[in-house]
Design a protein around this motif. Sequence first.
Motif: not given
Length: 207
Positions: A123-128, A154-161, A166-176
């Motif tokens: 709560k809220p649903i969070a994925i790595l 395995n990075n805490s800043y690479s996630y989905g929430l 209201p319905k919401s889905f946001e992701l973040q990934i990092i090209n390193i």
Amino acid sequence: MKKLKVLSSILCCIMAAMAFTACNDLDHADNIITPEQSKQAMQTIYGIYHGKIIRIQENSVTNQEIRDTADVEWEVSNDSIMYIYNLPSKFLAKSITDDELKQAIEKQVTPVLKCYIGLVQLKPIAILINPTSPTFNVNYGGKEHKVQFSFALNNSYSYGLYTTNPKSFELQIINIGMYIDGKLQSSLMPNNIWYRLKYIPSAASDK
């Protein structure tokens, strides 16, 4: 790649949860996720999502962000796999300093970006998110080469929430980084690139 076991690392889970919520007053015992809770939460986010992807690069001279936006689609197909279908190849190529290689990548069709995912918060649903490496076979410098773009794992800043009301889905990934024939090319792609994906509600349901 073997199936990602994100819950095997307590430290990783704590870092991820801290990245998703500014404040968490729950006791440690309340944060333990049972297999049943995990299954139910992941089933909640199954489906195909349409939205926008924002490419974010920092200008090293001005320290200002450079942003580019495009349409994107992604799918959560089961408890451990997510696919991003149309990450633009021009986004991957944009920060490459060699013009020949840059143009060669821009002409390619980006393969489907397969990501391994795992639940870290209810709560809220969070994925790595652990993306695999998009790979291109291109002619560069008069020879055929394999070019791969690596993403943070395995990075805490690479996630989905995900939230429901209201319905919401946001992701973040990092090209390193970028590799050519297995060798890291820091001089050809010197900066990390952040990608943020945001679900855009439409009249027709995405699920």
